[in-house]
Structures are given as structure tokens and as C-alpha cells.
Design a protein around this motif. Structure first.
Motif, PDB file in Angstrom:
ATOM      1  N   GLY A  23       0.814  -1.210   0.000  1.00  0.00           N
ATOM      2  CA  GLY A  23       0.000   0.000   0.000  1.00  0.00           C
ATOM      3  C   GLY A  23       0.844   1.254   0.000  1.00  0.00           C
ATOM      4  N   ILE A  24       1.877   1.284   0.831  1.00  0.00           N
ATOM      5  CA  ILE A  24       2.750   2.466   0.868  1.00  0.00           C
ATOM      6  C   ILE A  24       3.507   2.607  -0.446  1.00  0.00           C
ATOM      7  N   ALA A  25       3.903   1.470  -1.039  1.00  0.00           N
ATOM      8  CA  ALA A  25       4.578   1.518  -2.343  1.00  0.00           C
ATOM      9  C   ALA A  25       3.693   2.180  -3.388  1.00  0.00           C
ATOM     10  N   ASN A 146      -4.630   4.867   7.223  1.00  0.00           N
ATOM     11  CA  ASN A 146      -5.757   4.072   6.733  1.00  0.00           C
ATOM     12  C   ASN A 146      -5.308   2.720   6.182  1.00  0.00           C
ATOM     13  N   ILE A 147      -4.146   2.685   5.550  1.00  0.00           N
ATOM     14  CA  ILE A 147      -3.618   1.414   5.052  1.00  0.00           C
ATOM     15  C   ILE A 147      -3.351   0.459   6.212  1.00  0.00           C
ATOM     16  N   CYS A 148      -2.793   0.976   7.304  1.00  0.00           N
ATOM     17  CA  CYS A 148      -2.548   0.128   8.481  1.00  0.00           C
ATOM     18  C   CYS A 148      -3.867  -0.350   9.088  1.00  0.00           C
ATOM     19  N   ALA A 149      -4.860   0.558   9.177  1.00  0.00           N
ATOM     20  CA  ALA A 149      -6.168   0.163   9.696  1.00  0.00           C
ATOM     21  C   ALA A 149      -6.810  -0.884   8.791  1.00  0.00           C
ATOM     22  N   ALA A 189      -6.964   2.950   0.557  1.00  0.00           N
ATOM     23  CA  ALA A 189      -5.737   3.748   0.615  1.00  0.00           C
ATOM     24  C   ALA A 189      -6.006   5.183   0.173  1.00  0.00           C
ATOM     25  N   ARG A 190      -6.870   5.855   0.883  1.00  0.00           N
ATOM     26  CA  ARG A 190      -7.210   7.245   0.597  1.00  0.00           C
ATOM     27  C   ARG A 190      -7.669   7.898   1.893  1.00  0.00           C
ATOM     28  N   ASP A 194     -13.556   4.812   5.156  1.00  0.00           N
ATOM     29  CA  ASP A 194     -13.853   3.405   4.836  1.00  0.00           C
ATOM     30  C   ASP A 194     -13.001   2.420   5.620  1.00  0.00           C
ATOM     31  N   ALA A 195     -11.706   2.699   5.760  1.00  0.00           N
ATOM     32  CA  ALA A 195     -10.827   1.750   6.445  1.00  0.00           C
ATOM     33  C   ALA A 195     -11.253   1.562   7.898  1.00  0.00           C
ATOM     34  N   PHE A 196     -11.648   2.644   8.555  1.00  0.00           N
ATOM     35  CA  PHE A 196     -12.104   2.527   9.942  1.00  0.00           C
ATOM     36  C   PHE A 196     -13.397   1.718  10.016  1.00  0.00           C
ATOM     37  N   ALA A 197     -14.310   1.953   9.084  1.00  0.00           N
ATOM     38  CA  ALA A 197     -15.557   1.190   9.065  1.00  0.00           C
ATOM     39  C   ALA A 197     -15.280  -0.297   8.877  1.00  0.00           C
TER      40      ALA A 197
END
Length: 534
Positions: A23-25, A146-149, A189-190, A194-197
């Protein structure tokens, strides 16, 4: 024996590491406002910081203090249509146009209907990072959070798949395939909620699945409701967890897996936990918008004086094919982001054929001998039931959104990424169907899916998206232009370092799984290896 074989926790850490590094890449190439509605979600945070109150759909506007940063970055076409009035430039204009001073025309904050949990949680980090590092660095820092979540969410959402499959090697292959989804990565990845949900929804589903096995089952059911409430307080699409959980317990009671009294207790504690978290927001939404569940499309047709009957009239039997198959399921491979760039037909066709081929395995489960021979591959049907309920519930919710958009706009405005909350569960159902072909074919399906996902992501990014974002076919100029809109980290150079690292981690995760698969395949008794041919 390899540590991945003996300690599942290490595999899950490796799975999360692959997802995070990958994701970070990808952020090294993605422009700062390419995420779906990304500047709007940032504006919700900025509004909350400046006004210390929730924005209101239809009345609140994008804070003027954000205009300078909006104009200083290139925009996809959908974003440019909204921000050109203040001088923002599209990708086609940004690199060759002259810098402009931001105008003061108002921009509607149309994402204001969202619940506040994510924006409140990230507001302090956003303010600090923007003040210290600058706007672009703040955007990429929030994306990395968000990527980590989402990595944690993925581990949780794949718990039913791991619990369902009796073959540890096979379950790991399935998890790696689901974690390789390009659209799932684009979705989370934005800068958005959404990631938290997904993360809180994952916690809720794990607790729902474990409730009947826990020493304190009612506490687990109540905590599952609390987590579901936190998910909905992040984004309303997590509401699909509620009917999935309640129907799951009802079905277990109907087949005598749990007592009806226990089913009622689970449902009451789950609902109480949910209302404890979400009731204040729903009451506020009812007072503010005349609906407990504010969505853009719902608010539009309520403002127009329309009722639920109006959107129900939009139902068509033809949508079973045109919406569910062609518009949603078939389009869940990859898109670039808010630019909505698409892959060529060939990889998209290969993806559809793979889905159909895997789904056809469900037909083999109808044969009694096949169920006897391969039934040991699925050790617990309850996770499969929960995956199926979540998938069906999410598809129904997406169709309701489509009907609302038809009533509000006259067209279907439901993008495929809206179903990503159930995508791991959908793939779990798909792999369960593929097990009807046997252990080896299911493993091949997972491996082919990993290869297709990786190819689609790399081809789409390097040969479709990057030339469009940079507005050139010259590789050196592409990298220079993209570097000009990135902070020091992540930058384009980091993509070519981190993505191969993620690929190496993927190979490390795959190799022991393949060895375990071969070993366990040889240990299957001959009478279970292949059913006799009639």
C-alpha cells in the motif's frame, strides 16, 4: 517445520506486512487527490476543526482555508468539475497551465452526511501534520494510517475464511489471494472513513462468530454490537453487519445449533450494544434530515418531496444481470481511483471467467459422493454462513443505493467499490465453491487469482493510470511530474523499492503454504483423494 506452519499469528503478521508495504509503495505513484471524493473527506475534517461542530449536508461548504491546497494539486475530471470555479486544474491542464490564485466561489460539502467518528479521530493528526509537514505530506500520512487500519481489517474480515477451511495451507492461499485485491487497496488507501468502518466491522464479525463458543457469550454479543456501532459511526455502509449478525443467529437456532432462547439473548445484547453507540447519531440525523440513515441520494429525493414508494418503483428484474453481474461483481478487479480508468478487456474478461469457473464448483457439492469425499475440507459451516449472509446483505444494500440514485438522479450512481466491505467474504464463498473441484483445483484457483490481481494492479498502474496522471508517455517525465506533486516520502522512487519488497514477502508467504499443501495432499487417505467415477 516452518514457522508459518506452526504459528498462524506469524502468518497474519506477514499478511498484514505485505499489505502495508504494498500500500505504501503504491502511494509513491498515486497523486494526492486521486482517491474517491478525497478532497471532500479532507474538507469534512477541516470543517470539524474550524467550526467544532458537524457539517450539515445541503448547508455546509468546503472551508475557504482549504482552497489554496485544492488549487495547488491536480484533479481527476470528477473533482475538477467541482473545483474549477476556484481555479483548480485537471491532470491535462496542471503540468502545462499557469499557476492561478484560488477564487472564492462556494463549493458544497456534499460528503457532510457522513457520521463523525473517523473525522473526529483523525482531526488532531491532520492539523498537526498539515502545520508541520505541509498539506501533501498530511494527505499521505493519513493514507498510510488508513492502510494500516485496513491491514488489521483484512486480517479480521478473513477470520471466517481461516476458520472455515480445514486445510491450513489452503486457507493461507485464500487469504493471500483476498489480500492481493487491487480494488480493495484503492478503496482503503485514501483519506476517507472506509478503512475505519472495515476495521470495526471486522471486529464485530469475529465476535459474532465466536460468541457461541466463548465463556461469556452474552458479553461477546454485546461487544459485537458496540463494534458494529463504531463501524456505522465511521460510515453507514457498515449497517450491513446488523442484518448479517441477526440472521446468522436466527439460522443457527433454526437448525438447532443454538437454543432459541440463546438466539434472542444474543440479538438483544447485540442490538443494545449497537444502540448504545449509534442512537445519538441516528436521533440527530432524524432531527436534521428526517431520516435515521442519511445518504446523499436519500436526502435528495426527500428534499424533492418523494417517498420510499418512488425508489421502489425503480426496481427492474433486468437489474439482476445488468446491475449485480455486469455493473458490480464483474467490475471489482481494478480501477485507478476517482479518474475511474479501466483495464483493457482481456484481463477484465479473465477475471470474470475465473469467478464463473470457481463458482461452478458449487454444482459439484450437490453430488452426495463429492460431499462425502471433500466434506472434510470445510471443517465448520458457520463461517461460510456468515460470509454468505454478509455478501448477500451487501449486494442488497448496494442495490438499494442504486434504486435511490435512480430516484434522485435518474441513473445508477453506485460504483463497484461500494461492496468492498463484503469482498473478503465474497471471495470466501467463492473459494468454498471451488473446493467442490477438490483441494488442488481450489489451490490453483487461489494462485491464479493472486497472479491476476498482481498483473492487473501493475499493468493498470504503470500502463494506464500513470501516463494519464502525468499526461505524458515519456517515462522520465512521468516520474518527474509525479515527484513534483509528492512529498519527500512516499515518492515515485519508493514504489520501485517497496513494491518488489512486498512481492518478495508474498513469495515468502506462498512457498511454505505450497509445501504444506503438497505434504497434506499425500497424507489424504486414498478413498478420500478422489470419488469413484460413476
Amino acid at each position: 517445520m516452518n514457522s508459518c506452519a506452526t504459528k498462524p499469528a506469524r502468518f497474519l503478521l506477514l499478511l498484514a506486512a505485505i499489505f502495508i508495504v504494498r500500500g505504501i509503495a503504491l502511494q509513491g505513484l498515486y497523486p494526492p487527490l486521486e482517491g474517491f471524493d478525497e478532497y471532500q473527506h479532507i474538507a469534512c475534517m477541516q470543517y470539524l476543526v474550524e467550526n467544532r461542530t458537524l457539517p450539515v449536508y445541503g448547508r455546509s461548504q468546503v472551508p475557504v482555508s482549504l482552497y489554496g491546497d485544492i488549487v495547488a494539486n491536480p484533479h481527476p475530471d470528477f473533482s475538477h468539475q467541482q473545483t474549477d470555479r476556484i481555479g483548480a486544474l485537471s491532470y491535462a491542464q496542471f503540468y502545462t497551465g499557469s499557476p492561478v490564485l484560488p477564487g472564492l466561489a462556494p463549493i458544497d460539502l456534499y460528503q457532510a452526511q457522513h457520521p463523525p467518528l473517523y473525522y473526529a479521530a483523525m482531526a488532531s493528526l491532520y492539523v498537526f501534520s498539515r502545520a508541520v509537514l505541509g498539506f501533501r505530506a498530511a494527505v499521505y500520512l493519513l493514507r498510510c494510517v488508513n492502510i494500516c487500519a485496513a491491514a488489521l481489517a483484512l486480517v479480521l474480515l478473513l477470520y471466517p475464511v481461516r476458520r472455515m477451511c480445514a486445510d491450513s495451507a489452503l486457507s493461507r492461499l485464500m487469504c493471500l489471494a483476498a489480500a492481493s485485491s487491487p480494488l480493495f487497496m484503492v478503496y482503503v488507501a485514501r483519506v476517507a472513513n472506509d478503512a475505519f468502518a472495515l476495521m470495526f466491522a471486522g471486529f464485530s464479525l469475529v465476535l459474532v462468530l465466536r460468541a457461541s463458543d466463548e465463556r461469556r457469550p452474552l458479553l461477546s454479543a454485546g461487544l459485537a454490537g458496540v463494534c458494529a456501532g463504531l463501524a456505522v459511526l465511521s460510515k453507514l455502509n457498515a449497517l450491513v453487519v446488523l442484518p448479517a449478525a441477526l440472521c446468522y443467529w436466527v439460522i443457527l437456532a433454526a437448525v438447532s445449533n443454538i437454543a432459541w432462547r440463546r438466539c434472542v439473548q444474543f440479538s438483544v445484547f447485540f442490538t443494545a450494544g449497537y444502540l448504545f453507540i449509534c442512537l445519538p447519531f441516528h436521533v440527530w440525523a432524524q432531527v436534521q434530515y428526517s431520516t435515521f440513515f442519511p445518504q446523499q441520494e436519500t436526502l435528495r429525493y426527500i428534499a424533492a418531496g418523494r417517498t420510499s414508494i418512488d425508489w421502489l418503483r425503480e426496481f427492474r428484474f433486468g437489474h439482476l444481470w445488468s446491475f449485480f453481474v455486469r455493473h458490480v461483481v464483474s467490475q471489482t478487479l481494478w480501477t485507478s481511483g476517482w479518474s475511474f480508468l479501466a483495464l483493457p478487456r482481456l484481463p477484465a474478461l479473465a477475471y470474470r471467467l475465473l469467478l464463473v469457473a470457481a463458482a461452478c464448483g458449487a454444482l459439484f457439492w450437490l453430488r452426495g459422493r463429492r460431499r462425502t469425499a471433500y466434506g472434510e475440507l470445510i471443517r465448520d459451516l458457520r463461517p461460510l454462513l456468515l460470509c454468505l449472509l454478509l455478501t448477500l446483505g451487501t449486494l442488497c444494500a448496494a442495490y438499494m443505493h442504486a434504486l435511490h440514485s435512480l430516484a434522485a438522479y435518474g441513473l445508477i450512481n453506485t460504483p463497484p467499490h461500494y461492496v468492498m466491505i463484503a469482498y473478503p467474504a465474497f471471495l470466501g464463498c467463492l473459494f468454498a465453491a471451488a473446493l467442490g473441484f477438490g483441494r488442488r483445483i481450489a489451490a490453483i484457483t487461489a494462485i491464479v487469482m493472486i497472479a491476476l490481481f498482481t498483473f492487473a494492479e501493475l499493468y493498470g498502474l504503470l500502463f494506464v493510470a500513470v501516463p494519464y496522471w502525468a499526461q505524458t508517455l515519456d517515462f522520465s517525465l512521468m516520474m518527474t511530474r509525479l515527484a513534483s506533486v509528492h512529498p519527500g516520502f512516499p515518492a515515485p522512487i519508493h514504489f520501485f523499492i517497496l513494491y518488489p519488497a512486498a512481492f518478495v514477502l508474498l513469495i515468502i508467504a506462498l512457498r511454505p503454504s505450497l509445501r504444506i499443501f503438497r505434504t497434506q495432499a499425500r497424507q489424504i487417505p486414498e478413498q478420500h483423494a478422489r470419488p469413484p467415477v460413476c
